[in-house]
Design a protein around this motif. Structure first.
Motif, PDB file in Angstrom:
ATOM      1  N   GLU A 246       0.830  -1.213   0.000  1.00  0.00           N
ATOM      2  CA  GLU A 246       0.000   0.000   0.000  1.00  0.00           C
ATOM      3  C   GLU A 246       0.860   1.257   0.000  1.00  0.00           C
ATOM      4  N   GLU A 247       1.995   1.232   0.720  1.00  0.00           N
ATOM      5  CA  GLU A 247       2.854   2.410   0.779  1.00  0.00           C
ATOM      6  C   GLU A 247       3.558   2.642  -0.559  1.00  0.00           C
ATOM      7  N   ILE A 248       4.043   1.572  -1.189  1.00  0.00           N
ATOM      8  CA  ILE A 248       4.674   1.728  -2.498  1.00  0.00           C
ATOM      9  C   ILE A 248       3.644   2.251  -3.495  1.00  0.00           C
ATOM     10  N   GLY A 249       2.425   1.721  -3.428  1.00  0.00           N
ATOM     11  CA  GLY A 249       1.366   2.216  -4.306  1.00  0.00           C
ATOM     12  C   GLY A 249       1.098   3.693  -4.104  1.00  0.00           C
ATOM     13  N   MET A 250       1.141   4.158  -2.858  1.00  0.00           N
ATOM     14  CA  MET A 250       0.932   5.577  -2.565  1.00  0.00           C
ATOM     15  C   MET A 250       2.020   6.428  -3.225  1.00  0.00           C
ATOM     16  N   TRP A 251       3.294   5.979  -3.137  1.00  0.00           N
ATOM     17  CA  TRP A 251       4.385   6.743  -3.767  1.00  0.00           C
ATOM     18  C   TRP A 251       4.203   6.780  -5.289  1.00  0.00           C
ATOM     19  N   PHE A 252       3.836   5.636  -5.871  1.00  0.00           N
ATOM     20  CA  PHE A 252       3.652   5.583  -7.318  1.00  0.00           C
ATOM     21  C   PHE A 252       2.550   6.551  -7.765  1.00  0.00           C
ATOM     22  N   ILE A 253       1.433   6.563  -7.041  1.00  0.00           N
ATOM     23  CA  ILE A 253       0.315   7.435  -7.414  1.00  0.00           C
ATOM     24  C   ILE A 253       0.738   8.900  -7.380  1.00  0.00           C
ATOM     25  N   GLU A 254       1.401   9.308  -6.297  1.00  0.00           N
ATOM     26  CA  GLU A 254       1.831  10.705  -6.170  1.00  0.00           C
ATOM     27  C   GLU A 254       2.752  11.101  -7.310  1.00  0.00           C
ATOM     28  N   GLN A 255       3.700  10.239  -7.658  1.00  0.00           N
ATOM     29  CA  GLN A 255       4.684  10.585  -8.689  1.00  0.00           C
ATOM     30  C   GLN A 255       4.089  10.536 -10.094  1.00  0.00           C
ATOM     31  N   ILE A 256       3.339   9.484 -10.407  1.00  0.00           N
ATOM     32  CA  ILE A 256       2.833   9.328 -11.771  1.00  0.00           C
ATOM     33  C   ILE A 256       1.789  10.397 -12.092  1.00  0.00           C
ATOM     34  N   GLU A 257       0.883  10.674 -11.164  1.00  0.00           N
ATOM     35  CA  GLU A 257      -0.158  11.673 -11.439  1.00  0.00           C
ATOM     36  C   GLU A 257       0.430  13.062 -11.656  1.00  0.00           C
ATOM     37  N   THR A 258       1.473  13.407 -10.916  1.00  0.00           N
ATOM     38  CA  THR A 258       1.963  14.793 -10.947  1.00  0.00           C
ATOM     39  C   THR A 258       3.186  15.010 -11.824  1.00  0.00           C
ATOM     40  N   ARG A 259       3.915  13.931 -12.164  1.00  0.00           N
ATOM     41  CA  ARG A 259       5.200  14.154 -12.826  1.00  0.00           C
ATOM     42  C   ARG A 259       5.436  13.365 -14.105  1.00  0.00           C
ATOM     43  N   ALA A 260       4.667  12.317 -14.336  1.00  0.00           N
ATOM     44  CA  ALA A 260       4.964  11.441 -15.473  1.00  0.00           C
ATOM     45  C   ALA A 260       4.828  12.158 -16.812  1.00  0.00           C
ATOM     46  N   LEU A 261       3.803  13.004 -16.962  1.00  0.00           N
ATOM     47  CA  LEU A 261       3.630  13.708 -18.235  1.00  0.00           C
ATOM     48  C   LEU A 261       4.745  14.721 -18.482  1.00  0.00           C
ATOM     49  N   LYS A 262       5.362  15.227 -17.423  1.00  0.00           N
ATOM     50  CA  LYS A 262       6.484  16.152 -17.600  1.00  0.00           C
ATOM     51  C   LYS A 262       7.665  15.445 -18.257  1.00  0.00           C
ATOM     52  N   LEU A 263       7.871  14.182 -17.930  1.00  0.00           N
ATOM     53  CA  LEU A 263       8.944  13.425 -18.576  1.00  0.00           C
ATOM     54  C   LEU A 263       8.667  13.251 -20.057  1.00  0.00           C
ATOM     55  N   VAL A 264       7.404  13.118 -20.421  1.00  0.00           N
ATOM     56  CA  VAL A 264       7.037  12.978 -21.829  1.00  0.00           C
ATOM     57  C   VAL A 264       7.374  14.252 -22.587  1.00  0.00           C
ATOM     58  N   VAL A 265       7.224  15.401 -21.917  1.00  0.00           N
ATOM     59  CA  VAL A 265       7.453  16.683 -22.574  1.00  0.00           C
ATOM     60  C   VAL A 265       8.938  16.947 -22.802  1.00  0.00           C
ATOM     61  N   ASP A 266       9.765  16.819 -21.751  1.00  0.00           N
ATOM     62  CA  ASP A 266      11.177  17.207 -21.903  1.00  0.00           C
ATOM     63  C   ASP A 266      12.112  16.028 -22.183  1.00  0.00           C
ATOM     64  N   ARG A 267      11.743  14.815 -21.728  1.00  0.00           N
ATOM     65  CA  ARG A 267      12.536  13.603 -21.956  1.00  0.00           C
ATOM     66  C   ARG A 267      13.982  13.726 -21.466  1.00  0.00           C
ATOM     67  N   LYS A 268      14.207  14.552 -20.434  1.00  0.00           N
ATOM     68  CA  LYS A 268      15.544  14.632 -19.857  1.00  0.00           C
ATOM     69  C   LYS A 268      15.844  13.420 -18.994  1.00  0.00           C
ATOM     70  N   GLU A 269      14.801  12.827 -18.426  1.00  0.00           N
ATOM     71  CA  GLU A 269      14.950  11.630 -17.624  1.00  0.00           C
ATOM     72  C   GLU A 269      14.112  10.512 -18.257  1.00  0.00           C
ATOM     73  N   LYS A 270      14.570   9.282 -18.079  1.00  0.00           N
ATOM     74  CA  LYS A 270      13.863   8.159 -18.677  1.00  0.00           C
ATOM     75  C   LYS A 270      12.718   7.660 -17.810  1.00  0.00           C
ATOM     76  N   HIS A 271      12.820   7.853 -16.493  1.00  0.00           N
ATOM     77  CA  HIS A 271      11.753   7.406 -15.609  1.00  0.00           C
ATOM     78  C   HIS A 271      11.779   8.221 -14.331  1.00  0.00           C
ATOM     79  N   LEU A 272      10.731   8.116 -13.560  1.00  0.00           N
ATOM     80  CA  LEU A 272      10.616   8.845 -12.309  1.00  0.00           C
ATOM     81  C   LEU A 272      11.528   8.226 -11.256  1.00  0.00           C
ATOM     82  N   PRO A 273      11.937   9.015 -10.234  1.00  0.00           N
ATOM     83  CA  PRO A 273      12.892   8.508  -9.233  1.00  0.00           C
ATOM     84  C   PRO A 273      12.479   7.199  -8.573  1.00  0.00           C
ATOM     85  N   LEU A 274      11.191   7.062  -8.225  1.00  0.00           N
ATOM     86  CA  LEU A 274      10.767   5.856  -7.524  1.00  0.00           C
ATOM     87  C   LEU A 274      10.425   4.701  -8.451  1.00  0.00           C
TER      88      LEU A 274
END
Length: 613
Positions: A246-274
């Motif tokens: 449940e805790e790992i799922g909570m971290w994934f939700i916070e990161q993917i909802e708020t940051r995943a599309l930003k990676l699509v835009v700039d592509r400076k990083e291949k994936h989110l930190p977690l």
């Protein structure tokens, strides 16, 4: 107390009353000694009652503190909370007209947080947990986070920065600094100001970090690695990952909802930190245990129990479409008072509503990894509200080439097998008894024969061999069976028989159902309905065009050869809202174009703006 009389005839009465008085008075000293222990006994009973019950037989109250000494996730680190006290005795139920269930009953506590670097104590931090049996996971709800930086010499400023780290840990690349704290302030000859020495953690996974030493000039934020203090940095450390799913799922939700599309835009990083290999591997392993337990209990069929249901069709890795539709659902039911998941901006976690996803979560889009992990994280955090079905992409023996290329690019190629095993544990069918059913493809001859006259209770008749055939058929407006073609990868193609509306009507009628909701096909309008008498088969496609990326001018490497096969004209995506009573099913399609989904997503995710031309 004794009856005194001069008459000898009254002697029996005196003896009787004396005996009664002695019987009453003798227990009093023991009773007086027992009274001070009543409060302690009552407290012990309260503790036992809440620990041994999952609902509210102890009176619906939060009576005991359970968060003291437990780790709580704050920003990018864990902090330990102490001296916790129950804020209110009443159970917290978020939303209106919500039933008392173990999924929606919460207790709030106020706790102290003590930090060593910089030394400080923050009091009255609001912490929330579920009510009920045994130990519960404690977490900070939205708005419960505090500013924990106070130091008269230096404040820690390196958290979130990226620095070059040599050796196996950084693989000669940049790593993100987390949980930074001030170690000392010192003077350097030739410089006017003070220098700050900070100790930061480099996360191997959410449960284990490697400490590093850094320095920066006081008043400035640029941090530099102190190579003289990090000689053993290249020796990689590893420990068993032991965080709850449940805790790992909570971290994934916070990161993917708020940051995943930003990676699509700039592509400076291949994936989110977690979303790194070790963390994803641990999450999939724990999620597999959860899905195996569900499979052992319910088989390959699930029951839909909520009054309000939302059905989502093929997504094909389009994260922006998923976000746009989830927000559409949130707005549609805004007046219902449904409770939302604390760490999510979009998902309802309420017994009055269920989401049914019809499969095909991956393959053509640029964010298949994030879409699949986000849905699994939702399932981990709110299992009763999500039903994830197998689609043709999940049910095949192995992944398609496009998704494998994405896994390779994002560093998850080693998790391809774990992902495949997990999604093949998903059910094939979901049923609202006496109302409707959901599946990815459709009816097969074996399914029609084995699961006829079951009143929608398919958990006993449906096995993997029958289920894996149901992901391929399509309906047609005719009679009987018609041999079709499976759009499957690999040399061996499964045999497919498409079904006519007479087959659909006969099967639905035998199970006291009226509708089949399915996906698997693409329609420009986003949905298509075939009807025969009072029975119908509705096809939904949620991804407007799965082969168009969020930013076409910045398509990822694995989509370079995909976009040329995009549909020749604009396509709509659709979802279905279902509001049902005891005997009537009312469904409403909601459609969205590709451009609308992109614009809505960039409005919902700050920093995710790109050229959509």
């Amino acid at each position: 107390l004794r009856l005194k009389t001069k008459s000898a005839d009254n002697q029996p009465a005196k003896i009787a009353l004396t005996s009664v008085s002695m019987a009453i008075l003798m227990p009093l000293p023991a009773l007086l000694l027992f009274l001070p222990g009543l409060d302690a006994l009552r407290g012990h009973q309260d503790l036992a009652a809440e620990q041994n019950s999952s609902l509210w037989p102890w009176g619906g109250n939060c009576r005991t503190s359970k968060c003291s000494g437990r780790p709580v996730y704050l920003e990018s680190e864990f902090v330990s909370v102490k001296n916790c006290q129950v804020k209110k005795n009443e159970i917290l139920i978020l939303g209106d007209n919500v039933l008392y269930t173990k999924e929606n009953m919460f207790c709030e506590e106020t706790c102290d947080v003590e930090l060593k670097y910089p030394a400080q104590k923050v009091t009255d931090v609001l912490v929330r947990r579920r009510s009920g049996r045994g130990d519960q996971m404690c977490y900070l709800p939205r708005g419960g986070k505090k500013d924990l930086c106070q130091n008269k010499y230096c404040c820690a400023k390196c958290s979130g920065q990226k620095v070059m780290v040599p050796g196996d840990l950084g693989k000669d690349g940049k790593v993100t600094l987390t949980r930074c704290r001030v170690n000392s302030a010192f003077k350097v000859m030739g410089r006017k100001g003070m220098m700050c020495d900070e100790i930061c953690d480099v996360k191997l996974n959410p449960a284990q970090s490697v400490p590093v030493r850094l320095q920066r000039e006081s008043g400035f934020q640029r941090c530099q690695l102190r190579h003289d203090k990090n000689k053993g940095l290249s020796q990689k450390q590893s420990t068993a990952f032991n965080s709850p799913v449940e805790e790992i799922g909570m971290w994934f939700i916070e990161q993917i909802e708020t940051r995943a599309l930003k990676l699509v835009v700039d592509r400076k990083e291949k994936h989110l930190p977690l979303l790194k290999g070790d963390t994803v591997e641990a999450f999939l392993e724990k999620m597999q245990e959860t899905m195996d337990q569900e499979m052992n209990k319910h088989g390959y069929s699930r029951e839909i129990t909520a009054e309000h249901v939302v059905i989502i069709g093929d997504l094909y890795g389009q994260l922006f479409t998923l976000i746009a539709f989830l927000n559409e659902i949130k707005e549609h039911y805004a007046d219902k008072g449904f409770k939302t998941l604390d760490e999510s901006s979009f998902l309802f976690c309420d017994p009055s509503i269920q989401y049914v996803f019809l499969g095909n979560y991956v393959q053509w889009g640029e964010s298949s990894v994030e879409v699949l992990l986000l849905l699994l994280a939702y399932k981990a955090r709110c299992p009763q509200s999500l039903i994830l079905l197998q689609g043709s992409e999940e049910g095949q023996t192995w992944w398609g080439d496009v998704f494998l290329d994405e896994l390779e690019y994002k560093g998850h190629r080693k998790q391809a097998g774990d992902l495949k095993r997990l999604v093949r544990s998903l059910p094939y069918v979901a049923v609202a008894p006496k109302k409707f059913m959901c599946m990815h493809g459709g009816i097969t001859p074996q399914f029609a024969m084995k699961c006829r006259d079951k009143a929608g209770r398919f958990d006993k008749c449906l096995d993997r061999d029958i289920g894996k055939e149901t992901i391929w058929p399509d309906p047609f407006n005719g009679m009987g069976w018609k041999k079709g073609i499976a759009r499957a990868s690999g040399a061996t193609k499964p045999v497919v028989y498409n079904f006519g509306m007479d087959i659909a009507m006969d099967f639905l009628k035998s199970n006291r159902l009226s509708k089949i909701f399915r996906s698997h096909e693409h329609w420009h309008s986003g949905f298509y309905e075939l009807e025969r008498d009072k029975y119908s088969v509705i096809t939904l496609t949620s991804a407007p065009d799965p082969k168009i990326s969020y930013c076409p001018s910045n398509s990822p490497p694995w989509m370079v050869n995909v976009t040329q096969f995009a549909l020749p004209k604009p396509n709509e995506g659709a979802i279905a809202f279902i509001d049902s009573t005891d005997s009537k099913v009312t469904w409403t399609p909601v459609t969205m174009s590709l451009l609308t989904a992109k614009i809505k997503a960039e409005q919902l995710v700050p920093g995710a703006r790109c050229d959509h031309s």
